[in-house]
Design a protein around this motif. Sequence first.
Motif, PDB file in Angstrom:
ATOM      1  N   PHE A 107       0.826  -1.198   0.000  1.00 17.58           N
ATOM      2  CA  PHE A 107       0.000   0.000   0.000  1.00 17.58           C
ATOM      3  C   PHE A 107       0.862   1.251   0.000  1.00 17.58           C
ATOM      4  N   ALA A 108       0.218   2.383  -0.243  1.00 21.57           N
ATOM      5  CA  ALA A 108       0.843   3.701  -0.108  1.00 21.57           C
ATOM      6  C   ALA A 108      -0.258   4.698   0.218  1.00 21.57           C
ATOM      7  N   VAL A 109       0.120   5.785   0.867  1.00 23.73           N
ATOM      8  CA  VAL A 109      -0.813   6.873   1.161  1.00 23.73           C
ATOM      9  C   VAL A 109      -0.319   8.100   0.407  1.00 23.73           C
ATOM     10  N   LEU A 110      -1.194   8.672  -0.418  1.00 15.62           N
ATOM     11  CA  LEU A 110      -0.819   9.762  -1.302  1.00 15.62           C
ATOM     12  C   LEU A 110      -1.768  10.946  -1.127  1.00 15.62           C
ATOM     13  N   ALA A 111      -1.354  12.082  -1.632  1.00 12.59           N
ATOM     14  CA  ALA A 111      -2.240  13.235  -1.749  1.00 12.59           C
ATOM     15  C   ALA A 111      -2.294  13.640  -3.211  1.00 12.59           C
ATOM     16  N   ASP A 112      -3.479  13.974  -3.704  1.00  8.17           N
ATOM     17  CA  ASP A 112      -3.594  14.424  -5.082  1.00  8.17           C
ATOM     18  C   ASP A 112      -3.063  15.863  -5.195  1.00  8.17           C
ATOM     19  N   PRO A 113      -2.983  16.423  -6.380  1.00  6.58           N
ATOM     20  CA  PRO A 113      -2.385  17.755  -6.525  1.00  6.58           C
ATOM     21  C   PRO A 113      -3.097  18.856  -5.743  1.00  6.58           C
ATOM     22  N   GLN A 114      -4.348  18.620  -5.346  1.00  4.25           N
ATOM     23  CA  GLN A 114      -5.089  19.623  -4.580  1.00  4.25           C
ATOM     24  C   GLN A 114      -5.095  19.332  -3.081  1.00  4.25           C
ATOM     25  N   GLY A 115      -4.447  18.240  -2.679  1.00  3.46           N
ATOM     26  CA  GLY A 115      -4.273  17.950  -1.267  1.00  3.46           C
ATOM     27  C   GLY A 115      -5.173  16.899  -0.679  1.00  3.46           C
ATOM     28  N   ALA A 116      -6.125  16.365  -1.435  1.00  6.30           N
ATOM     29  CA  ALA A 116      -6.988  15.307  -0.916  1.00  6.30           C
ATOM     30  C   ALA A 116      -6.201  14.008  -0.785  1.00  6.30           C
ATOM     31  N   VAL A 117      -6.353  13.335   0.344  1.00  9.98           N
ATOM     32  CA  VAL A 117      -5.597  12.118   0.632  1.00  9.98           C
ATOM     33  C   VAL A 117      -6.358  10.892   0.153  1.00  9.98           C
ATOM     34  N   VAL A 118      -5.654   9.990  -0.495  1.00 11.14           N
ATOM     35  CA  VAL A 118      -6.229   8.729  -0.942  1.00 11.14           C
ATOM     36  C   VAL A 118      -5.139   7.665  -0.854  1.00 11.14           C
ATOM     37  N   CYS A 119      -5.546   6.420  -0.670  1.00  8.06           N
ATOM     38  CA  CYS A 119      -4.593   5.320  -0.505  1.00  8.06           C
ATOM     39  C   CYS A 119      -4.650   4.380  -1.708  1.00  8.06           C
ATOM     40  N   LEU A 120      -3.543   3.702  -1.940  1.00  7.52           N
ATOM     41  CA  LEU A 120      -3.463   2.671  -2.977  1.00  7.52           C
ATOM     42  C   LEU A 120      -3.229   1.318  -2.325  1.00  7.52           C
ATOM     43  N   PHE A 121      -3.727   0.268  -2.986  1.00  6.67           N
ATOM     44  CA  PHE A 121      -3.575  -1.066  -2.404  1.00  6.67           C
ATOM     45  C   PHE A 121      -3.467  -2.102  -3.505  1.00  6.67           C
ATOM     46  N   LYS A 122      -2.543  -3.061  -3.289  1.00  2.00           N
ATOM     47  CA  LYS A 122      -2.465  -4.247  -4.133  1.00  2.00           C
ATOM     48  C   LYS A 122      -2.400  -5.454  -3.207  1.00  2.00           C
ATOM     49  N   PRO A 123      -3.432  -6.301  -3.208  1.00  2.00           N
ATOM     50  CA  PRO A 123      -3.414  -7.452  -2.316  1.00  2.00           C
ATOM     51  C   PRO A 123      -2.450  -8.520  -2.790  1.00  2.00           C
TER      52      PRO A 123
END
Length: 258
Positions: A107-123
């Motif tokens: 996984f990773a925790v990211l912010a988009d260019p406007q600052g909203a946080v979203v996570c990525l996941f690969k099981p």
Amino acid sequence: MQGNFVWYELLTTDIEAAKAFYGAVAGWEAEVTGAAGFDYILFKVPGFDMGVAGMIQLTQEMLDRKVPPNWSGYIAVEDIDAKARAFTAEGGSVIVEPQNIPNIGRFAVLADPQGAVVCLFKPNPMDGSMPPAPPAGSPGTFSWSELYAGDGDSAFAFYSKMFGWEKDMAVDMGAMGTYQCFAVDGRSTGGIMTKMPHMPMPFWNYYINVEAIDAAAERIKAAGGQVVNGPIEVPGGSWIINCLDPQGAMVSLTAPKR
């Protein structure tokens, strides 16, 4: 699965209080698991072994960074590291570097260019059959992901480039602009709009299915939460409310009837 929200996670300041609140409001059962290498709370719909969400305690390091109680959504991708690089190349940022969860995935925790946080996941690849999951759309499951962006149009362009999301229905909200629904593999799964002025920063908001919205609103209040918007009937005939749980995390509910 790629490009879809596949997991939801609550970061909170009070694990026991949150267990009680979401048990009362969403009907979830809470199970403590050490699958991630520490005590991790799994929320389940009664009668099903597959969890629908997770919960962890905000760490002191997070509190020092002034991370508030919040819900996070995880989007499935094939290559976590490549997608994190793509985020930064397009003006986003990495909050938690790509890393493995033992026996679970990456996984990773990211912010988009406007600052909203979203996570990525690969099981990790699964051996054998998966435990039974509640049917999509049933009470206690998540069904909609909503971004309040700094600018809705540019946010949609960014996420479309990152995940291949396609435009679906667009709703004219007058002075509040356009609510642009997005589809993944032909299925409408969320919406993006420009945030309202009183919102301090862009963020993602997630909707839990309930049977009827008025009764759910009463459960929110009785359990110590707040209904901050609604009930509102939305296109398609569903009803929604936007809420704060007792620790201050925003969560929303949707139902097919009042």
